[in-house]
Motif scaffolding. Structure first.
Motif, PDB file in Angstrom:
ATOM      1  N   GLU A 185      -5.154  -3.036 -17.954  1.00 64.19           N
ATOM      2  CA  GLU A 185      -6.212  -2.635 -17.015  1.00 64.19           C
ATOM      3  C   GLU A 185      -5.693  -2.368 -15.606  1.00 64.19           C
ATOM      4  OE1 GLU A 185      -5.023  -6.277 -16.573  1.00 64.19           O
ATOM      5  OE2 GLU A 185      -6.476  -6.254 -18.208  1.00 64.19           O
ATOM      6  N   GLY A 186      -4.646  -3.078 -15.190  1.00 67.26           N
ATOM      7  CA  GLY A 186      -4.140  -2.895 -13.826  1.00 67.26           C
ATOM      8  C   GLY A 186      -3.616  -1.499 -13.566  1.00 67.26           C
ATOM      9  N   SER A 187      -3.054  -0.869 -14.583  1.00 70.35           N
ATOM     10  CA  SER A 187      -2.495   0.477 -14.420  1.00 70.35           C
ATOM     11  C   SER A 187      -3.441   1.559 -14.929  1.00 70.35           C
ATOM     12  CB  SER A 187      -1.151   0.580 -15.151  1.00 70.35           C
ATOM     13  OG  SER A 187      -1.289   0.270 -16.519  1.00 70.35           O
ATOM     14  N   ALA A 188      -4.648   1.164 -15.358  1.00 70.12           N
ATOM     15  CA  ALA A 188      -5.607   2.151 -15.871  1.00 70.12           C
ATOM     16  C   ALA A 188      -5.892   3.280 -14.877  1.00 70.12           C
ATOM     17  CB  ALA A 188      -6.910   1.463 -16.278  1.00 70.12           C
ATOM     18  N   PRO A 189      -6.147   2.989 -13.581  1.00 72.21           N
ATOM     19  CA  PRO A 189      -6.438   4.095 -12.657  1.00 72.21           C
ATOM     20  C   PRO A 189      -5.330   5.137 -12.590  1.00 72.21           C
ATOM     21  CG  PRO A 189      -7.078   2.013 -11.672  1.00 72.21           C
ATOM     22  CD  PRO A 189      -6.306   1.670 -12.917  1.00 72.21           C
ATOM     23  N   ASP A 190      -4.068   4.676 -12.630  1.00 75.66           N
ATOM     24  CA  ASP A 190      -2.952   5.624 -12.591  1.00 75.66           C
ATOM     25  C   ASP A 190      -2.941   6.510 -13.828  1.00 75.66           C
ATOM     26  OD1 ASP A 190      -1.673   5.150 -10.138  1.00 75.66           O
ATOM     27  OD2 ASP A 190      -0.709   3.357 -10.905  1.00 75.66           O
ATOM     28  N   PHE A 191      -3.017   5.899 -15.002  1.00 73.79           N
ATOM     29  CA  PHE A 191      -2.967   6.665 -16.241  1.00 73.79           C
ATOM     30  C   PHE A 191      -4.165   7.595 -16.377  1.00 73.79           C
ATOM     31  CE2 PHE A 191       0.249   3.631 -17.612  1.00 73.79           C
ATOM     32  CZ  PHE A 191       1.050   4.393 -18.439  1.00 73.79           C
ATOM     33  N   VAL A 192      -5.348   7.078 -16.078  1.00 75.38           N
ATOM     34  CA  VAL A 192      -6.569   7.858 -16.269  1.00 75.38           C
ATOM     35  C   VAL A 192      -6.609   9.076 -15.361  1.00 75.38           C
ATOM     36  CG1 VAL A 192      -9.079   7.796 -15.954  1.00 75.38           C
ATOM     37  CG2 VAL A 192      -7.932   5.946 -17.186  1.00 75.38           C
ATOM     38  N   ALA A 193      -6.159   8.902 -14.112  1.00 77.38           N
ATOM     39  CA  ALA A 193      -6.245   9.993 -13.137  1.00 77.38           C
ATOM     40  C   ALA A 193      -5.061  10.953 -13.190  1.00 77.38           C
ATOM     41  CB  ALA A 193      -6.360   9.406 -11.725  1.00 77.38           C
ATOM     42  N   SER A 194      -4.013  10.576 -13.900  1.00 79.75           N
ATOM     43  CA  SER A 194      -2.755  11.325 -13.816  1.00 79.75           C
ATOM     44  C   SER A 194      -2.706  12.598 -14.636  1.00 79.75           C
ATOM     45  CB  SER A 194      -1.611  10.424 -14.287  1.00 79.75           C
ATOM     46  OG  SER A 194      -1.740  10.194 -15.680  1.00 79.75           O
ATOM     47  N   GLY A 195      -3.536  12.698 -15.669  1.00 77.43           N
ATOM     48  CA  GLY A 195      -3.383  13.803 -16.603  1.00 77.43           C
ATOM     49  C   GLY A 195      -2.426  13.470 -17.720  1.00 77.43           C
ATOM     50  N   ALA A 196      -1.972  12.212 -17.773  1.00 75.04           N
ATOM     51  CA  ALA A 196      -1.013  11.803 -18.798  1.00 75.04           C
ATOM     52  C   ALA A 196      -1.647  11.667 -20.165  1.00 75.04           C
ATOM     53  CB  ALA A 196      -0.372  10.463 -18.403  1.00 75.04           C
ATOM     54  N   LEU A 197      -2.957  11.443 -20.194  1.00 72.03           N
ATOM     55  CA  LEU A 197      -3.627  11.109 -21.442  1.00 72.03           C
ATOM     56  C   LEU A 197      -4.498  12.247 -21.953  1.00 72.03           C
ATOM     57  CD1 LEU A 197      -4.806   7.518 -20.431  1.00 72.03           C
ATOM     58  CD2 LEU A 197      -2.719   8.139 -21.682  1.00 72.03           C
ATOM     59  N   ALA A 198      -4.603  12.319 -23.276  1.00 74.13           N
ATOM     60  CA  ALA A 198      -5.486  13.307 -23.905  1.00 74.13           C
ATOM     61  C   ALA A 198      -6.884  12.709 -24.029  1.00 74.13           C
ATOM     62  CB  ALA A 198      -4.951  13.668 -25.282  1.00 74.13           C
TER      63      ALA A 198
ATOM     64  N   LEU B 141     -13.812   1.893 -16.607  1.00 73.76           N
ATOM     65  CA  LEU B 141     -12.468   1.976 -16.037  1.00 73.76           C
ATOM     66  C   LEU B 141     -11.630   3.060 -16.687  1.00 73.76           C
ATOM     67  CD1 LEU B 141     -10.516   0.534 -14.021  1.00 73.76           C
ATOM     68  CD2 LEU B 141      -9.848  -0.966 -15.907  1.00 73.76           C
ATOM     69  N   TRP B 142     -12.024   3.505 -17.862  1.00 74.90           N
ATOM     70  CA  TRP B 142     -11.186   4.372 -18.677  1.00 74.90           C
ATOM     71  C   TRP B 142     -11.687   5.812 -18.738  1.00 74.90           C
ATOM     72  CZ3 TRP B 142      -6.944   1.702 -19.797  1.00 74.90           C
ATOM     73  CH2 TRP B 142      -7.053   0.303 -19.747  1.00 74.90           C
ATOM     74  N   LYS B 143     -12.591   6.177 -17.829  1.00 71.11           N
ATOM     75  CA  LYS B 143     -13.140   7.527 -17.813  1.00 71.11           C
ATOM     76  C   LYS B 143     -12.685   8.318 -16.594  1.00 71.11           C
ATOM     77  CE  LYS B 143     -17.235   7.157 -20.723  1.00 71.11           C
ATOM     78  NZ  LYS B 143     -18.668   7.496 -20.832  1.00 71.11           N
ATOM     79  N   SER B 144     -12.604   9.628 -16.775  1.00 72.25           N
ATOM     80  CA  SER B 144     -12.290  10.545 -15.687  1.00 72.25           C
ATOM     81  C   SER B 144     -13.167  11.777 -15.852  1.00 72.25           C
ATOM     82  CB  SER B 144     -10.811  10.949 -15.723  1.00 72.25           C
ATOM     83  OG  SER B 144     -10.519  11.897 -14.722  1.00 72.25           O
ATOM     84  N   ASP B 145     -13.952  12.071 -14.847  1.00 75.26           N
ATOM     85  CA  ASP B 145     -14.884  13.204 -14.901  1.00 75.26           C
ATOM     86  C   ASP B 145     -15.765  13.148 -16.151  1.00 75.26           C
ATOM     87  OD1 ASP B 145     -13.883  14.265 -12.519  1.00 75.26           O
ATOM     88  OD2 ASP B 145     -12.305  15.357 -13.572  1.00 75.26           O
ATOM     89  N   GLY B 146     -16.179  11.948 -16.499  1.00 78.44           N
ATOM     90  CA  GLY B 146     -17.071  11.770 -17.639  1.00 78.44           C
ATOM     91  C   GLY B 146     -16.393  11.746 -18.987  1.00 78.44           C
ATOM     92  N   LYS B 147     -15.083  11.986 -19.023  1.00 76.98           N
ATOM     93  CA  LYS B 147     -14.354  12.002 -20.286  1.00 76.98           C
ATOM     94  C   LYS B 147     -13.654  10.667 -20.516  1.00 76.98           C
ATOM     95  CE  LYS B 147     -13.422  16.987 -20.253  1.00 76.98           C
ATOM     96  NZ  LYS B 147     -12.352  18.029 -20.274  1.00 76.98           N
ATOM     97  N   LEU B 148     -13.660  10.198 -21.759  1.00 78.25           N
ATOM     98  CA  LEU B 148     -13.002   8.955 -22.123  1.00 78.25           C
ATOM     99  C   LEU B 148     -11.511   9.229 -22.341  1.00 78.25           C
ATOM    100  CD1 LEU B 148     -13.548   5.928 -22.814  1.00 78.25           C
ATOM    101  CD2 LEU B 148     -13.626   6.638 -25.221  1.00 78.25           C
ATOM    102  N   MET B 149     -10.681   8.669 -21.457  1.00 77.29           N
ATOM    103  CA  MET B 149      -9.250   8.942 -21.507  1.00 77.29           C
ATOM    104  C   MET B 149      -8.471   7.865 -22.274  1.00 77.29           C
ATOM    105  SD  MET B 149      -9.587  11.724 -19.983  1.00 77.29           S
ATOM    106  CE  MET B 149      -7.889  12.235 -20.077  1.00 77.29           C
ATOM    107  N   ALA B 150      -9.092   6.732 -22.490  1.00 76.28           N
ATOM    108  CA  ALA B 150      -8.479   5.673 -23.302  1.00 76.28           C
ATOM    109  C   ALA B 150      -9.606   4.809 -23.859  1.00 76.28           C
ATOM    110  CB  ALA B 150      -7.513   4.827 -22.478  1.00 76.28           C
ATOM    111  N   TYR B 151      -9.367   4.260 -25.036  1.00 75.34           N
ATOM    112  CA  TYR B 151     -10.381   3.440 -25.706  1.00 75.34           C
ATOM    113  C   TYR B 151     -10.107   1.970 -25.421  1.00 75.34           C
ATOM    114  CZ  TYR B 151     -12.852   1.171 -29.595  1.00 75.34           C
ATOM    115  OH  TYR B 151     -13.661   0.367 -30.357  1.00 75.34           O
ATOM    116  N   PRO B 152     -11.032   1.268 -24.768  1.00 75.13           N
ATOM    117  CA  PRO B 152     -10.811  -0.142 -24.410  1.00 75.13           C
ATOM    118  C   PRO B 152     -10.997  -1.064 -25.613  1.00 75.13           C
ATOM    119  CG  PRO B 152     -12.982   0.528 -23.701  1.00 75.13           C
ATOM    120  CD  PRO B 152     -12.327   1.767 -24.280  1.00 75.13           C
ATOM    121  N   PHE B 153     -10.022  -1.035 -26.522  1.00 75.28           N
ATOM    122  CA  PHE B 153     -10.199  -1.769 -27.780  1.00 75.28           C
ATOM    123  C   PHE B 153     -10.213  -3.278 -27.564  1.00 75.28           C
ATOM    124  CE2 PHE B 153      -5.645  -2.098 -27.435  1.00 75.28           C
ATOM    125  CZ  PHE B 153      -5.281  -3.222 -28.170  1.00 75.28           C
ATOM    126  N   SER B 154      -9.682  -3.742 -26.419  1.00 77.11           N
ATOM    127  CA  SER B 154      -9.738  -5.166 -26.107  1.00 77.11           C
ATOM    128  C   SER B 154     -10.457  -5.358 -24.777  1.00 77.11           C
ATOM    129  CB  SER B 154      -8.323  -5.755 -26.017  1.00 77.11           C
ATOM    130  OG  SER B 154      -8.377  -7.132 -25.682  1.00 77.11           O
TER     131      SER B 154
END
Length: 408
Positions: free
Chosen positions: A96-109, A128-141
């Motif tokens: 979760e601590g690095s979520a903002p970096d990954f989510v905003a970076s364009g690194a994720l599909a 925490l895992w959304k960008s522009d309304g899109k889910l960039m990672a699934y918070p499985f935990s």
């Protein structure tokens, strides 16, 4: 060196990724091996992950999934270094601590089309895992912290479960047994973010909601850290710097951890219970740790990875993962469902710690540039872990160190 590596990895990944092409396996033939990085080498976790991958292979014989467990302390730095070096995993467990970096970076599909029954996801868990309304990672935990208590060492819990009483009980147990009192698991005077499970009881925040203003020098944090300092060096309720103790090996009376750690308990071990975090001066509270599952665009097999994520996170597998990792699905966040996956835990424990904790909890601190900020906080906090530390002065120094970073 650690700061340098973190900085290089962050700049390389988050500064240039959007201009880079990603992996595309759409036209590939033959076997595919997907690599998913995780931070857990826990035998029970690995066994569960492998069983899900084996089931997937029965319908996708050309796909093999390998789980790459990396050391927790340098997990994010290692992953970002791999990505920057052209060795990106196909799937990454993101803290979760690095979520903002990954989510905003364009690194994720985006994963909106790769999640079964996405309407079942709790909005608070996905925020925490959304960008522009899109889910960039699934918070499985989505897992709140609780306190595991060794009931062989602490026969009776205080009637009023407050931090003051919890520390008194931990101190008494340590003095009586010669073992340790309370362990904040995975803190070890390195990962300060795990202290959120303590200082939130005072209403303290590492920084403001907008991420721009340091909170370490504010009264709630000063009061919380003063209490913690006394608990360590005066009350001897927590292990001193350089002292390690494993609750699950019977070496301490209590530990702050998530339910995923229950797998470390042995049937022939000691008596234990699980209770919520103690109330602080600011009242009852809960702190949540999250892990998100992301598909890396720069991975070699992005589309195949997205298909496996769809399977890994479907409702059936989400229920299996709930044994260790509380799911973000509304339909599964009830004591009955969680109890089926967690036979070691009683329904009332799951209700009090997990379900109520998710409903009322606050996620651990996160910020863009988290690697650099976390290292700066850790270094600035080092003088605090001495018996004669000037707590307000040290915390003022933390703000001096991180204020320019928060402004980036």
């Amino acid at each position: 060196m650690r700061r340098l590596l973190a900085g290089i990895a962050t700049v390389a990944l988050f500064g240039s990724l959007t201009a880079c092409g990603g992996g595309d396996d759409a036209g590939s033939d033959g076997p595919i091996t997907l690599r998913m990085t995780t931070w857990s080498a826990n035998e029970a976790h690995v066994k569960l992950f492998d069983s899900i991958a084996a089931e997937y292979k029965t319908t996708h014989p050309d796909v093999t999934v390998k789980f790459d467990a990396l050391p927790f302390e340098n997990y994010t730095t290692t992953v970002t270094t791999q990505i920057a070096g052209g060795n990106a995993p196909d799937i990454a467990w993101i803290l979760e601590g690095s979520a903002p970096d990954f989510v905003a970076s364009g690194a994720l599909a985006p994963l909106d089309d790769s999640i079964e029954n996405a309407a079942d996801l709790v909005p608070a868990a996905t925020a925490l895992w959304k960008s522009d309304g899109k889910l960039m990672a699934y918070p499985f935990s989505t897992s709140p912290f609780g306190v595991f208590v060794n009931t062989d060492m602490v026969k009776t819990l205080p009637a009023q479960w407050t931090w003051e009483n919890a520390i008194a009980a931990a101190s008494a147990a340590a003095k009586k047994t010669g073992k340790q009192g309370l362990v904040v698991r995975d803190f070890d005077y390195k990962d300060w973010t795990n202290l959120t499970s303590v200082f939130r009881g005072w209403g303290a925040e590492a920084w403001s909601a907008d991420g721009k203003t340091c909170g370490f020098d504010q009264k709630p944090m000063v009061d919380a850290m003063t209490f913690l300092h006394k608990a360590i060096f005066t009350d001897k309720a927590l292990p001193a710097p350089g002292v390690s103790a494993d609750f699950f090996a019977g070496e301490s009376a209590m530990t702050i951890a998530q339910i995923s750690r229950a797998s470390l308990l042995k049937e022939d071990g000691f008596g234990w219970t699980l209770v919520p975090l103690p109330a602080g001066p600011a009242g009852d509270y809960s702190v949540i740790g999250q892990g998100g599952l992301g598909v890396l665009k720069k991975g070699k097999n992005a589309s195949a990875a997205a298909e496996f994520v769809k399977f890994f996170t479907n409702e059936a597998n989400s229920a299996k993962l709930a044994q260790f990792f509380p799911p973000p699905r509304k339909s599964q966040l009830n004591a009955e469902t969680l109890a089926k996956a967690n036979p070691l835990l009683k329904p009332d424990q799951l209700q009090d710690v997990v379900i109520d904790g998710i409903a009322d909890g606050v996620v651990k601190p996160s910020h863009t540039g988290s690697a650099e900020i976390n290292q700066a906080v850790r270094a600035a906090l080092d003088p605090l872990w001495k018996p004669d530390a000037d707590v307000p002065a040290v915390l003022s120094g933390v703000c001096t160190a991180i204020t320019p970073l928060l402004a980036k």
